[in-house]
Enzyme design. Sequence first.
Site, mmCIF file in Angstrom:
data_model
loop_
_atom_site.group_PDB
_atom_site.id
_atom_site.type_symbol
_atom_site.label_atom_id
_atom_site.label_comp_id
_atom_site.label_asym_id
_atom_site.label_seq_id
_atom_site.Cartn_x
_atom_site.Cartn_y
_atom_site.Cartn_z
ATOM 1 N N ASP A 53 21.680 -18.438 22.119
ATOM 2 C CA ASP A 53 20.625 -19.440 21.918
ATOM 3 C C ASP A 53 20.085 -19.924 23.264
ATOM 4 O O ASP A 53 20.577 -19.538 24.331
ATOM 5 C CB ASP A 53 21.147 -20.599 21.065
ATOM 6 C CG ASP A 53 22.493 -21.102 21.564
ATOM 7 O OD1 ASP A 53 22.647 -21.216 22.799
ATOM 8 O OD2 ASP A 53 23.396 -21.346 20.737
ATOM 9 N N ASP A 230 4.122 -6.880 23.158
ATOM 10 C CA ASP A 230 4.777 -5.893 22.300
ATOM 11 C C ASP A 230 3.764 -4.882 21.741
ATOM 12 O O ASP A 230 2.735 -5.288 21.185
ATOM 13 C CB ASP A 230 5.440 -6.658 21.147
ATOM 14 C CG ASP A 230 6.412 -5.814 20.360
ATOM 15 O OD1 ASP A 230 7.439 -5.416 20.907
ATOM 16 O OD2 ASP A 230 6.140 -5.568 19.161
ATOM 17 N N HIS A 366 16.003 -3.800 25.418
ATOM 18 C CA HIS A 366 16.758 -4.042 24.183
ATOM 19 C C HIS A 366 16.602 -2.909 23.169
ATOM 20 O O HIS A 366 17.212 -2.965 22.101
ATOM 21 C CB HIS A 366 16.288 -5.358 23.568
ATOM 22 C CG HIS A 366 14.828 -5.310 23.193
ATOM 23 N ND1 HIS A 366 13.823 -5.207 24.124
ATOM 24 C CD2 HIS A 366 14.208 -5.315 21.996
ATOM 25 C CE1 HIS A 366 12.661 -5.148 23.521
ATOM 26 N NE2 HIS A 366 12.857 -5.212 22.218
HETATM 27 O O1 TEU Z 1 9.192 -1.583 20.265
HETATM 28 C C1 TEU Z 1 8.177 -0.636 20.262
HETATM 29 C C2 TEU Z 1 8.519 0.691 19.905
HETATM 30 O O2 TEU Z 1 7.713 1.588 20.048
HETATM 31 C C3 TEU Z 1 9.798 0.938 19.249
HETATM 32 O O3 TEU Z 1 9.549 1.572 18.043
HETATM 33 C C4 TEU Z 1 10.596 1.786 20.065
HETATM 34 O O4 TEU Z 1 9.972 3.024 20.185
HETATM 35 C C5 TEU Z 1 11.884 1.963 19.371
HETATM 36 O O5 TEU Z 1 12.503 0.724 19.318
HETATM 37 C C6 TEU Z 1 12.740 2.883 20.140
HETATM 38 O O6 TEU Z 1 13.793 3.201 19.344
HETATM 39 C C7 TEU Z 1 8.808 -2.908 20.212
HETATM 40 C C8 TEU Z 1 10.012 -3.794 20.446
HETATM 41 O O7 TEU Z 1 10.478 -3.600 21.748
HETATM 42 C C9 TEU Z 1 11.037 -3.494 19.412
HETATM 43 O O8 TEU Z 1 12.224 -4.195 19.604
HETATM 44 C C10 TEU Z 1 10.426 -3.872 18.080
HETATM 45 O O9 TEU Z 1 11.314 -3.526 17.052
HETATM 46 C C11 TEU Z 1 9.091 -3.186 17.848
HETATM 47 O O10 TEU Z 1 8.238 -3.233 18.967
HETATM 48 C C12 TEU Z 1 8.350 -3.867 16.728
HETATM 49 O O11 TEU Z 1 7.958 -5.133 17.128
#
Ligand code: TEU
Length: 607
Positions: A53, A230, A366
């Site tokens: 958090d 994003d 991440h």
């Molecule tokens: O990720 C963008 C994205 O293209 C993802 O599909 C990425 O290719 C995938 O996670 C790889 O395995 C962004 C964010 O960083 C991600 O955490 C989100 O889940 C996604 O957008 C949707 O908002």
Amino acid sequence: MSAPPSTSARPRVVTAPDGAGPGPGAAPWWTSAVVYQVYPRSFADSDGDGVGDLRGITSRLDHLADLGVDVVWLSPVYASPQDDNGYDISDYRAVDPAFGTLEDLDALTEGLHARGMKLVMDLVVNHTSDEHPWFVESRSSPSSAKRDWYWWRGPREGMPAGAPGAEPTNWRSHFSGPTWTLDEASGEYYLHLFARKQPDLNWENPQVRAAVHDMMRWWLDRGVDGFRMDVINMISKHVAEDGSLADGRDADPRTGLAGGGEQYLCGPRIHDYLAEMHAEVFAGRPEALLTVGEMPGVTVADAQRFTDPQSAEVDMVFQFEHVDLDHDGSKWRPVPLDLLALKASFGRWQAGLAERGWNSLYWNNHDQPRIVSRWGDDSPEHRAASARCLATLLHLHRGTPYVYQGEELAMANFPWRSAGELRDIESLNHLAEEAGHGADPEEVLARVAVSSRDNARTPVQWDASASAGFTTGEPWIAVNPDHGEWNAEAQRADPTSVLAHYRRLVALRHEWPVVALGDFRMLLPEHEQVYAFTRRLEGADADGRPASDELLVVANVGGTPVDLADLLPEAVGAAELVLGTAHGRDEADVLADPVLAPWEARVLRTA
Ligand code: TEU
């Protein structure tokens, strides 16, 4: 902090010709900055509920200040059903109770600013949550005033709604299955490039854009210093005159679905949207801000335009070329990394954005498995050395480096044993989809274990205690069992630690204009194990006299020694070891030694 040793009497470049360093006409501040990404759910938990958090982050700010980073990028903390850990937002102007309150966020901002760091928020506006009031209203009726804020379409011509394959297009969701979900009440489908709880906003509608701009200004007025955007190159879709969207190419015969990226990546209005956003939100603000657009599938030529200051769109982009090199089309089919391909890719991006635009540099975030497990060697023998080696390579390129939480500690992938340990929607959906196709669950799990985003999401390892100092409760995702040995406390005071090495890399970028701004030249592009390049800058010394710096970076990306004597003679007997990884050895000794130990890296000053 230990300053890089210097045996050279030659004056160093302290000011670049275009004014880098203090003074008028200076290069943008972020050219010499390092960004640190915090994934709040996994950083530090202050209240024992097992979820990280905002107060947890605030309690750990000294770790970031010690590291010396300039900016913190905070993954989403907005109100959210947490279907995709906050990348599904239901209120852009509220903090999710799991993370705290707006006041906690203000306190974090103040704590960062007090230590000279900036705060960059995650901006997730390709889609909202399906629980966002905008979508709730949009879904309520085809005649709703907000119907057009999202992408609603009827079934494929001649097919009844809900029939298999009746979706308006054949695009495949990034999280498995079709990108369209049927709303039974209206008989229309809505688009979601990601999960079904992440409906895509319709950026064609000017009201949507105005609402987003307004929200962004609200955050800047509150004191945040920029945005990581994003999947921002997905906001413009190819729409025909009649409003229809087209099928993607090369559908998979097994599912009938196609990637579809050519229909929505860097679409026809993307530059208009980003230029408009810049004009509406950022232009004329006196603050030093940072914008970075996450852009899967972006090319060097696209990136040049997006990041050219003349275009006034974004400062830099996250491209995916290098992290797509070790799989075969799908992230779930990993293949070994080809070092030559990695060097060729970095070389192309360095050259492509040398004159116009700017690179961002990252190994981890991440969404990516841990770099020391991925392209390093996380065996006890080579873990620290390979982490230091890869870090040195990344941080000595030209661009703005990003450090993902725990990377500075050489945190490794998790030893997944069962699907029940995984939490990520992308991994879980893939497991379910493959099970539906009758795949062998053990085999699927083995592949998911390599590539799962959850590898990046296990709690930060602060100390050797039961939950690694992350929480006093039950962590939402398992703590890596290696935390007894691999943790921040164990590394903090150890000058040979991976953490200490990251600290030196950050300092180097601040102190040496050649690291921030020098020209890049790749060497030995065909060598299978050595990664080498130069950085060169002409400028002025502390007394304003012309001076030049050239750095030679050499790294052994492998577990056996390499002799540079014939390969790269200029690497032997250099004037100065600016930074090395061979601890406990005399600088003169290292400079004279042509042999790089396994995973050894050296930053040498040659002119
Ligand atoms: O990720 C963008 C994205 O293209 C993802 O599909 C990425 O290719 C995938 O996670 C790889 O395995 C962004 C964010 O960083 C991600 O955490 C989100 O889940 C996604 O957008 C949707 O908002």
